[in-house]
Design a protein around this motif. Structure first.
Motif, PDB file in Angstrom:
ATOM      1  N   GLU A  91      -8.956 -31.193  22.818  1.00 49.78           N
ATOM      2  CA  GLU A  91      -9.355 -31.564  24.175  1.00 49.78           C
ATOM      3  C   GLU A  91      -8.318 -32.432  24.865  1.00 49.78           C
ATOM      4  O   GLU A  91      -8.412 -32.688  26.065  1.00 49.78           O
ATOM      5  N   ARG A  92      -7.318 -32.887  24.109  1.00 46.81           N
ATOM      6  CA  ARG A  92      -6.249 -33.698  24.704  1.00 46.81           C
ATOM      7  C   ARG A  92      -4.895 -33.009  24.634  1.00 46.81           C
ATOM      8  O   ARG A  92      -3.917 -33.518  25.193  1.00 46.81           O
ATOM      9  N   VAL A  93      -4.813 -31.882  23.930  1.00 48.25           N
ATOM     10  CA  VAL A  93      -3.523 -31.214  23.744  1.00 48.25           C
ATOM     11  C   VAL A  93      -3.613 -29.773  24.253  1.00 48.25           C
ATOM     12  O   VAL A  93      -4.478 -29.009  23.812  1.00 48.25           O
TER      13      VAL A  93
ATOM     14  N   LEU B 166       1.221 -32.022  26.236  1.00 48.57           N
ATOM     15  CA  LEU B 166       1.533 -30.620  26.507  1.00 48.57           C
ATOM     16  C   LEU B 166       2.514 -30.155  25.437  1.00 48.57           C
ATOM     17  O   LEU B 166       3.707 -30.454  25.498  1.00 48.57           O
ATOM     18  N   GLU B 167       1.995 -29.462  24.419  1.00 47.37           N
ATOM     19  CA  GLU B 167       2.764 -29.142  23.221  1.00 47.37           C
ATOM     20  C   GLU B 167       3.466 -27.797  23.366  1.00 47.37           C
ATOM     21  O   GLU B 167       2.820 -26.748  23.489  1.00 47.37           O
ATOM     22  N   ASP B 168       4.787 -27.819  23.326  1.00 48.16           N
ATOM     23  CA  ASP B 168       5.603 -26.604  23.350  1.00 48.16           C
ATOM     24  C   ASP B 168       6.023 -26.324  21.909  1.00 48.16           C
ATOM     25  O   ASP B 168       6.933 -26.951  21.381  1.00 48.16           O
ATOM     26  N   ASP B 169       5.360 -25.364  21.279  1.00 50.30           N
ATOM     27  CA  ASP B 169       5.630 -25.027  19.869  1.00 50.30           C
ATOM     28  C   ASP B 169       6.614 -23.864  19.816  1.00 50.30           C
ATOM     29  O   ASP B 169       6.303 -22.785  19.339  1.00 50.30           O
TER      30      ASP B 169
ATOM     31  N   GLN C 242      -1.983 -29.923  18.306  1.00 51.00           N
ATOM     32  CA  GLN C 242      -3.232 -29.529  18.957  1.00 51.00           C
ATOM     33  C   GLN C 242      -4.410 -29.553  18.012  1.00 51.00           C
ATOM     34  O   GLN C 242      -5.543 -29.837  18.413  1.00 51.00           O
ATOM     35  N   GLY C 243      -4.175 -29.275  16.722  1.00 52.93           N
ATOM     36  CA  GLY C 243      -5.263 -29.247  15.763  1.00 52.93           C
ATOM     37  C   GLY C 243      -5.955 -30.581  15.574  1.00 52.93           C
ATOM     38  O   GLY C 243      -7.103 -30.632  15.123  1.00 52.93           O
TER      39      GLY C 243
ATOM     40  N   THR D 116       5.790 -32.421  24.928  1.00 54.68           N
ATOM     41  CA  THR D 116       6.367 -32.805  23.645  1.00 54.68           C
ATOM     42  C   THR D 116       6.600 -31.569  22.783  1.00 54.68           C
ATOM     43  O   THR D 116       5.902 -30.554  22.913  1.00 54.68           O
ATOM     44  N   THR D 117       7.608 -31.645  21.923  1.00 55.73           N
ATOM     45  CA  THR D 117       7.918 -30.579  20.960  1.00 55.73           C
ATOM     46  C   THR D 117       7.844 -31.203  19.564  1.00 55.73           C
ATOM     47  O   THR D 117       8.877 -31.432  18.919  1.00 55.73           O
ATOM     48  N   PRO D 118       6.631 -31.507  19.086  1.00 50.01           N
ATOM     49  CA  PRO D 118       6.489 -32.366  17.901  1.00 50.01           C
ATOM     50  C   PRO D 118       6.905 -31.737  16.581  1.00 50.01           C
ATOM     51  O   PRO D 118       7.332 -32.444  15.672  1.00 50.01           O
ATOM     52  N   ALA D 119       6.780 -30.418  16.434  1.00 52.59           N
ATOM     53  CA  ALA D 119       7.130 -29.799  15.151  1.00 52.59           C
ATOM     54  C   ALA D 119       8.629 -29.836  14.902  1.00 52.59           C
ATOM     55  O   ALA D 119       9.080 -29.985  13.760  1.00 52.59           O
ATOM     56  N   HIS D 120       9.422 -29.714  15.989  1.00 52.63           N
ATOM     57  CA  HIS D 120      10.881 -29.682  15.869  1.00 52.63           C
ATOM     58  C   HIS D 120      11.439 -29.988  17.254  1.00 52.63           C
ATOM     59  O   HIS D 120      11.643 -29.081  18.048  1.00 52.63           O
ATOM     60  N   GLN D 121      11.652 -31.263  17.535  1.00 55.09           N
ATOM     61  CA  GLN D 121      11.992 -31.685  18.888  1.00 55.09           C
ATOM     62  C   GLN D 121      13.242 -30.971  19.392  1.00 55.09           C
ATOM     63  O   GLN D 121      14.245 -30.862  18.683  1.00 55.09           O
ATOM     64  N   TYR D 122      13.127 -30.464  20.623  1.00 51.89           N
ATOM     65  CA  TYR D 122      14.305 -29.856  21.229  1.00 51.89           C
ATOM     66  C   TYR D 122      14.954 -30.848  22.187  1.00 51.89           C
ATOM     67  O   TYR D 122      14.295 -31.350  23.095  1.00 51.89           O
ATOM     68  N   PRO D 123      16.244 -31.161  21.963  1.00 56.28           N
ATOM     69  CA  PRO D 123      17.162 -30.531  21.024  1.00 56.28           C
ATOM     70  C   PRO D 123      17.471 -31.339  19.757  1.00 56.28           C
ATOM     71  O   PRO D 123      18.206 -30.874  18.905  1.00 56.28           O
ATOM     72  N   THR D 124      16.984 -32.580  19.628  1.00 57.32           N
ATOM     73  CA  THR D 124      17.469 -33.458  18.557  1.00 57.32           C
ATOM     74  C   THR D 124      17.116 -32.979  17.163  1.00 57.32           C
ATOM     75  O   THR D 124      17.751 -33.368  16.193  1.00 57.32           O
ATOM     76  N   GLY D 125      16.058 -32.154  17.040  1.00 60.33           N
ATOM     77  CA  GLY D 125      15.698 -31.615  15.730  1.00 60.33           C
ATOM     78  C   GLY D 125      14.827 -32.510  14.881  1.00 60.33           C
ATOM     79  O   GLY D 125      14.525 -32.171  13.742  1.00 60.33           O
TER      80      GLY D 125
END
Length: 457
Positions: A290-292, A266-269, A285-286, A234-243
C-alpha cells in the motif's frame, strides 16, 4: 508450523522462504517474534541446517527478519502487508569500435523460435471477441500469470486486480506521475545519481523531480526528510547506476518515512532478476504494497522493442492509474499480451531468464578480468548483478574529460558516472565509468577494454 517437504533442496529452500514471508505478512508471525535457532528448526522440519540458515539470511536481507550476532533471529518490524485478493533512452552511437553504453540486453538472445510458436498458437486459438478493445489493465489471464510469476520470482504481493500491463517502465512512470499529480503532489524525489529518464518522465506529467543523494545503504534519509517530497523513486534491488543494494535497515526506514508523510515509494525493478552471487533480494513492494508502487518489464530479459511491462499499484492510486491508461492508449495490444501469457505459462520465460543469467554472468566476469588486466589498480564497485558495472580508474588516467575525449577519438563509447548526476563539480580528477556489458560478446568486451586502455594512457 512449517511443513517438511520432500523435494530437491533448492525447491525446499524456496518453499520455506515463501512460507516464512507469508507468515510474516499475514501476522501469524508478529513483529518481534523470536524464531527458533537454525539447528532447532532444521531438526523440526527434517531438513539441513544450511537450508534454514540460507532462508534466514535471504529474508533478513529483504527486511522480513532481523538478527544480531549471537543473539538470535526475530521478525522485523517493517512489514505491513495485506494478502492478495482472490480473483537509458539516449540513442546508441553508430559506428563505434567499442560501445559500452549501458541499458541494452543482448538482442541476439531473443528466443525467436519460442516467441513465434507462441504467436502462432495465439492466432489459432484466440477467440474473436478478445480482439476487441481490451481491459485497460490488461488481459485477465496475463495479469494472473504475471501475479504468479512476480510472487515466485520477486516476492511481491501481487493482486491481479491491481496489475496494469504497460508499454514498459517508461509508461508506468508516466502513469504514476499523473496519479501523483491528481492527488496534489507536485514534486517527486529521484535518486542522485540516478536514471535520467525518471526526471524527464515525471516532469512530462507535471511533477518536478527533486534530487535525493545516496549513502552506502541506499537513499539517504536526512536529505529525503528535508526535501519535503511525499513520493520518491528508488531502485533498491540494484541501484542505478551505482550498483549498491538497499540494506534491510534502510528498506525499513524508507517504509517508515513513507507512512509518516502519507506518501509512496516508487520501485523501479529494472533488472531485479539478474543477481550472480546469490539469490536476488525480493522486491521492496512485498513489505508494504500500500506504500510501494512496483514497476518492471521485459526490456532487459527479452527485448525493449516489445514495449511490454507491468505496474503494481497501491489501492489508493489504482483508479487514477487505470483511467489514465484507458485514456492514454485504450489498453495494450491484445495479441502481444496473449503471446506473452502463453510464453509465461509454458515456462519459456523462466528458461529465457536462465539463459540470460548464464550469459550475463559470464560477460560480467570477463569485464572484471579485462579491467584488472588492462587498468591495473582499477576498482569495480556494486553488487554482482545487472547489466552494468561502475569502474573507478586509477588517478593517472584523469582528468575525466581528457580521458573521455581520448577514448572517444579511438572509437570507444562509454558513459561517465557524472552523466547520471544532477550536480556536477566540473572536470573530475577521478575517472568513474558506467560500463554496460550485456550486449557484447566476451571477445568484444576484452577487445573494447584493450582499446580503451590504449587510448586512455
Amino acid at each position: 508450523m512449517l511443513p517438511a517437504v520432500s523435494a530437491p533442496a533448492r525447491a525446499r529452500g524456496r518453499s520455506l522462504q515463501a512460507a516464512l514471508r507469508e507468515a510474516v505478512r499475514s501476522g501469524r508471525l508478529a513483529a518481534g517474534t523470536r524464531l527458533p535457532s537454525s539447528r532447532d528448526l532444521a531438526a523440526d522440519l527434517g531438513v539441513s541446517r544450511g537450508l534454514i540458515t540460507e532462508a534466514y539470511e535471504q529474508l533478513t536481507a529483504e527486511g522480513y527478519l532481523r538478527s544480531g550476532r549471537g543473539a538470535g533471529t526475530w521478525v522485523g518490524g517493517a512489514v505491513r502487508a495485506a494478502p492478495p485478493r482472490a480473483r537509458d533512452l539516449a540513442p546508441r552511437p553508430p559506428g563505434a569500435r567499442a560501445d559500452f553504453v549501458p541499458g541494452s540486453p543482448d538482442l541476439s538472445l531473443f528466443p525467436r523460435t519460442a516467441w513465434a510458436a507462441a504467436q502462432r498458437a495465439v492466432l489459432a486459438e484466440l477467440p474473436h471477441h478478445e480482439l476487441g478493445y481490451p481491459d485497460p489493465r490488461g488481459l485477465p489471464r496475463l495479469r494472473t500469470a504475471l501475479a504468479e510469476l512476480l510472487v515466485r520470482r520477486r516476492g511481491v504481493v501481487a493482486d491481479p486486480e491491481r496489475i496494469v500491463v504497460v508499454s514498459g517502465v517508461a509508461q508506468a512512470t508516466t502513469l504514476l506521475g499523473f496519479a501523483l499529480h491528481a492527488r496534489g503532489l507536485r514534486t517527486v524525489g529521484v535518486e542522485d545519481p540516478g536514471s535520467p529518464q525518471h526526471d524527464d518522465l515525471y516532469a512530462a506529467a507535471g511533477v518536478t523531480p527533486v534530487p535525493v543523494p545516496l549513502d552506502g545503504e541506499g537513499l539517504a534519509l536526512e536529505p529525503l526528510r528535508a526535501s519535503g517530497v511525499r513520493a520518491v523513486v528508488t531502485t533498491p534491488a540494484h541501484q542505478y547506476p551505482t550498483g549498491i543494494a538497499c540494506s534491510a535497515r534502510r528498506r525499513a526506514e524508507l517504509l517508515d518515512w513513507a507512512r509518516s508523510v502519507d506518501g509512496y515509494l516508487l520501485e523501479d525493478d529494472y533488472d531485479g532478476d539478474f543477481r550472480y552471487d546469490r539469490a536476488p533480494v525480493g522486491a521492496l513492494q512485498g513489505l508494504d504494497p500500500e506504500r510501494v508502487a512496483y514497476a518492471g518489464s521485459v526490456s532487459k530479459s527479452l527485448a525493449p522493442g516489445l514495449r511490454l511491462g507491468w505496474l503494481l499499484v497501491p489501492e489508493s492510486l489504482a483508479d487514477e492509474v487505470i483511467e489514465r491508461k484507458r485514456t492514454m492508449d485504450l489498453g495494450h495490444p491484445t495479441l502481444d499480451q496473449a503471446a506473452f501469457t502463453r510464453f509465461v505459462e509454458r515456462g519459456d520465460y523462466d528458461r529465457q531468464l536462465r539463459r540470460c543469467q548464464h550469459a550475463y554472468r559470464e560477460r560480467r566476469d570477463t569485464l572484471v578480468a579485462a579491467l584488472a588486466e588492462h587498468f591495473p589498480g582499477s576498482r569495480v564497485s556494486g553488487i554482482a548483478a545487472g547489466l552494468h558495472v561502475i569502474a573507478t580508474l586509477p588517478q593517472r588516467y584523469g582528468p575525466e574529460e581528457r580521458f573521455l575525449a581520448r577514448v572517444a577519438a579511438a572509437g570507444v563509447t562509454v558513459r561517465p558516472l557524472s552523466a547520471c548526476m544532477h550536480l556536477r563539480a566540473g572536470d573530475s580528477a577521478e575517472v568513474r565509468l558506467v560500463i554496460g556489458y550485456a550486449h557484447l560478446s566476451p571477445a568484444r568486451i576484452r577487445e573494447g577494454i584493450r582499446l580503451m586502455a590504449g587510448a586512455g594512457s
